[in-house]
Motif scaffolding. Sequence first.
Motif, PDB file in Angstrom:
ATOM      1  N   GLU A   1      -2.136   7.582  11.152  1.00  0.00           N
ATOM      2  CA  GLU A   1      -2.953   7.055  10.052  1.00  0.00           C
ATOM      3  C   GLU A   1      -2.312   5.824   9.404  1.00  0.00           C
ATOM      4  OE1 GLU A   1      -2.900  11.623  10.058  1.00  0.00           O
ATOM      5  OE2 GLU A   1      -1.436   9.989  10.116  1.00  0.00           O
ATOM      6  N   LEU A   2      -1.012   5.663   9.617  1.00  0.00           N
ATOM      7  CA  LEU A   2      -0.289   4.573   8.957  1.00  0.00           C
ATOM      8  C   LEU A   2      -0.088   3.343   9.835  1.00  0.00           C
ATOM      9  CD1 LEU A   2       2.512   6.667   7.178  1.00  0.00           C
ATOM     10  CD2 LEU A   2       0.340   5.858   6.210  1.00  0.00           C
ATOM     11  N   VAL A   3      -0.373   3.475  11.123  1.00  0.00           N
ATOM     12  CA  VAL A   3      -0.094   2.363  12.050  1.00  0.00           C
ATOM     13  C   VAL A   3      -0.868   1.110  11.668  1.00  0.00           C
ATOM     14  CG1 VAL A   3      -0.213   1.587  14.455  1.00  0.00           C
ATOM     15  CG2 VAL A   3       0.497   3.926  13.939  1.00  0.00           C
ATOM     16  N   CYS A   4      -2.088   1.280  11.172  1.00  0.00           N
ATOM     17  CA  CYS A   4      -2.928   0.127  10.826  1.00  0.00           C
ATOM     18  C   CYS A   4      -2.351  -0.683   9.667  1.00  0.00           C
ATOM     19  CB  CYS A   4      -4.347   0.575  10.497  1.00  0.00           C
ATOM     20  SG  CYS A   4      -4.460   1.704   9.084  1.00  0.00           S
ATOM     21  N   ASP A   5      -1.409  -0.098   8.927  1.00  0.00           N
ATOM     22  CA  ASP A   5      -0.790  -0.809   7.806  1.00  0.00           C
ATOM     23  C   ASP A   5       0.426  -1.626   8.230  1.00  0.00           C
ATOM     24  OD1 ASP A   5      -2.630   0.281   6.021  1.00  0.00           O
ATOM     25  OD2 ASP A   5      -1.365   2.029   5.609  1.00  0.00           O
ATOM     26  N   VAL A   6       0.854  -1.435   9.468  1.00  0.00           N
ATOM     27  CA  VAL A   6       1.967  -2.226  10.014  1.00  0.00           C
ATOM     28  C   VAL A   6       1.467  -2.904  11.289  1.00  0.00           C
ATOM     29  CG1 VAL A   6       3.825  -0.935   8.900  1.00  0.00           C
ATOM     30  CG2 VAL A   6       2.954  -0.122  11.066  1.00  0.00           C
TER      31      VAL A   6
ATOM     32  N   LEU B   1       6.072   7.497  14.413  1.00  0.00           N
ATOM     33  CA  LEU B   1       5.023   6.804  13.662  1.00  0.00           C
ATOM     34  C   LEU B   1       3.683   6.937  14.376  1.00  0.00           C
ATOM     35  CD1 LEU B   1       4.144   4.974  11.280  1.00  0.00           C
ATOM     36  CD2 LEU B   1       4.526   3.028  12.783  1.00  0.00           C
ATOM     37  N   THR B   2       3.671   6.674  15.656  1.00  0.00           N
ATOM     38  CA  THR B   2       2.407   6.718  16.398  1.00  0.00           C
ATOM     39  C   THR B   2       1.968   8.149  16.693  1.00  0.00           C
ATOM     40  OG1 THR B   2       3.633   6.457  18.483  1.00  0.00           O
ATOM     41  CG2 THR B   2       2.789   4.461  17.449  1.00  0.00           C
ATOM     42  N   LYS B   3       2.929   9.084  16.806  1.00  0.00           N
ATOM     43  CA  LYS B   3       2.569  10.457  17.178  1.00  0.00           C
ATOM     44  C   LYS B   3       2.289  11.351  15.976  1.00  0.00           C
ATOM     45  CE  LYS B   3       5.044  10.301  21.584  1.00  0.00           C
ATOM     46  NZ  LYS B   3       6.159  10.838  22.406  1.00  0.00           N
ATOM     47  N   GLU B   4       3.079  11.192  14.903  1.00  0.00           N
ATOM     48  CA  GLU B   4       2.918  12.074  13.746  1.00  0.00           C
ATOM     49  C   GLU B   4       2.221  11.399  12.568  1.00  0.00           C
ATOM     50  OE1 GLU B   4       6.747  13.899  12.753  1.00  0.00           O
ATOM     51  OE2 GLU B   4       6.059  15.630  13.891  1.00  0.00           O
TER      52      GLU B   4
ATOM     53  N   ARG C   1       0.399  10.287  -0.106  1.00  0.00           N
ATOM     54  CA  ARG C   1      -0.157  11.621  -0.351  1.00  0.00           C
ATOM     55  C   ARG C   1      -1.637  11.679   0.037  1.00  0.00           C
ATOM     56  NH1 ARG C   1       2.686  15.244  -3.493  1.00  0.00           N
ATOM     57  NH2 ARG C   1       4.621  14.435  -4.400  1.00  0.00           N
ATOM     58  N   GLU C   2      -2.349  10.614  -0.264  1.00  0.00           N
ATOM     59  CA  GLU C   2      -3.786  10.594   0.029  1.00  0.00           C
ATOM     60  C   GLU C   2      -4.046  10.515   1.533  1.00  0.00           C
ATOM     61  OE1 GLU C   2      -7.625   7.606  -0.610  1.00  0.00           O
ATOM     62  OE2 GLU C   2      -5.826   7.352  -1.843  1.00  0.00           O
ATOM     63  N   VAL C   3      -3.284   9.677   2.241  1.00  0.00           N
ATOM     64  CA  VAL C   3      -3.560   9.417   3.655  1.00  0.00           C
ATOM     65  C   VAL C   3      -2.963  10.480   4.571  1.00  0.00           C
ATOM     66  CG1 VAL C   3      -3.175   7.773   5.538  1.00  0.00           C
ATOM     67  CG2 VAL C   3      -3.783   6.939   3.265  1.00  0.00           C
TER      68      VAL C   3
ATOM     69  N   LYS D   1       0.793  -1.223   0.000  1.00  0.00           N
ATOM     70  CA  LYS D   1       0.000   0.000   0.000  1.00  0.00           C
ATOM     71  C   LYS D   1       0.830   1.280   0.000  1.00  0.00           C
ATOM     72  CE  LYS D   1      -3.677   0.179   2.672  1.00  0.00           C
ATOM     73  NZ  LYS D   1      -4.551   0.032   3.860  1.00  0.00           N
ATOM     74  N   TRP D   2       2.023   1.254   0.584  1.00  0.00           N
ATOM     75  CA  TRP D   2       2.747   2.504   0.815  1.00  0.00           C
ATOM     76  C   TRP D   2       3.458   3.024  -0.439  1.00  0.00           C
ATOM     77  CZ3 TRP D   2       5.247   2.505   6.390  1.00  0.00           C
ATOM     78  CH2 TRP D   2       4.214   2.519   7.336  1.00  0.00           C
ATOM     79  N   THR D   3       2.664   3.354  -1.425  1.00  0.00           N
ATOM     80  CA  THR D   3       3.169   4.059  -2.599  1.00  0.00           C
ATOM     81  C   THR D   3       3.125   5.556  -2.316  1.00  0.00           C
ATOM     82  OG1 THR D   3       0.964   4.238  -3.564  1.00  0.00           O
ATOM     83  CG2 THR D   3       2.248   2.256  -4.101  1.00  0.00           C
ATOM     84  N   SER D   4       3.778   6.308  -3.170  1.00  0.00           N
ATOM     85  CA  SER D   4       3.747   7.761  -2.997  1.00  0.00           C
ATOM     86  C   SER D   4       2.317   8.287  -3.086  1.00  0.00           C
ATOM     87  CB  SER D   4       4.627   8.424  -4.055  1.00  0.00           C
ATOM     88  OG  SER D   4       4.564   9.827  -3.935  1.00  0.00           O
ATOM     89  N   ALA D   5       1.535   7.733  -4.015  1.00  0.00           N
ATOM     90  CA  ALA D   5       0.145   8.193  -4.174  1.00  0.00           C
ATOM     91  C   ALA D   5      -0.664   7.915  -2.917  1.00  0.00           C
ATOM     92  CB  ALA D   5      -0.482   7.510  -5.385  1.00  0.00           C
TER      93      ALA D   5
END
Length: 295
Positions: free
Chosen positions: A120-125, A114-117, A52-54, A45-49
Amino acid sequence: ELGWTDSVPYLDRPLSPLEFYREWVSPNKPCIIQNAISHWPALKKWTSAYLREVVGPKVVSVAVTPNGYADAVFQDRFVMPEERQMPFMDFLDIVEKKVTSPNIFYVQKQCSNLTKEFPELVCDVEPDIPWMSEALGRKPDAVNFWLGESAAVTSLHKDHYENLYCVISGEKHFLLHPPSDRPFIPYELFQPATYHVSEDGSFEIVDEKSADKVPWIPLDPLNPNLERYPDYAQAKPLRCTVKAGEMLYLPSLWFHHVQQSHGCIAVNYWYDMEYDLKYSYYQLLDCLTKAMEVL
């Protein structure tokens, strides 16, 4: 002589918590673990696009330097980066070279950024590595997100953490020294300072006048000055490359110098180390090294 190998071993899968603690954590040995994060959605999932969206317009902390070296010795100072607050999408524009800049940009703020800033991405890891948390009997102290340019370099240093370093995309290049190499690795005290951007866009180094001096390693292991630091010739570095989908177990108190491919994305988990007999041994080694330097 202490059991270090000439290369960092690979495991084709994670071990049970007990096995991992007994075979790797307790003897303080590094390894690269494959198939440990293959189930993470981030790998696809972690593409640049997607980023940018998340994350997009969200303002985040970015380390900016003129030379790619943050938290490193430069001009007889321990120089820390400018911590610039900027929209994440603007940072991505620089990494993707849509915008040119003479400076080097790196999302590398630790303290669990990761958790503070980037929550939104934590759920992907994962918020922790379950088998490591069980092995150590604790959750990680910090989970960090790393993304930057290839010119961004992490200078040689060590941490008091059991470190699980997971590469999502690109490659990380590690140069490692075991703690037993401490007698050959120089430390000096340096005035701490910070990069500040002048009105004309150039950098100046501003001393942190009220701060204590910082002990740091002035040596560049990629181009060591053996005339000034001849003992380093006796050290035996290990080199390894951690590729996308792989996890490096970097034991506590191992010295490490890190480079990366351009735009590499990684997440790492810092678990506090046990302050046990091994720690006492390394403290003794450090004290003996300092005593010999005085003599």
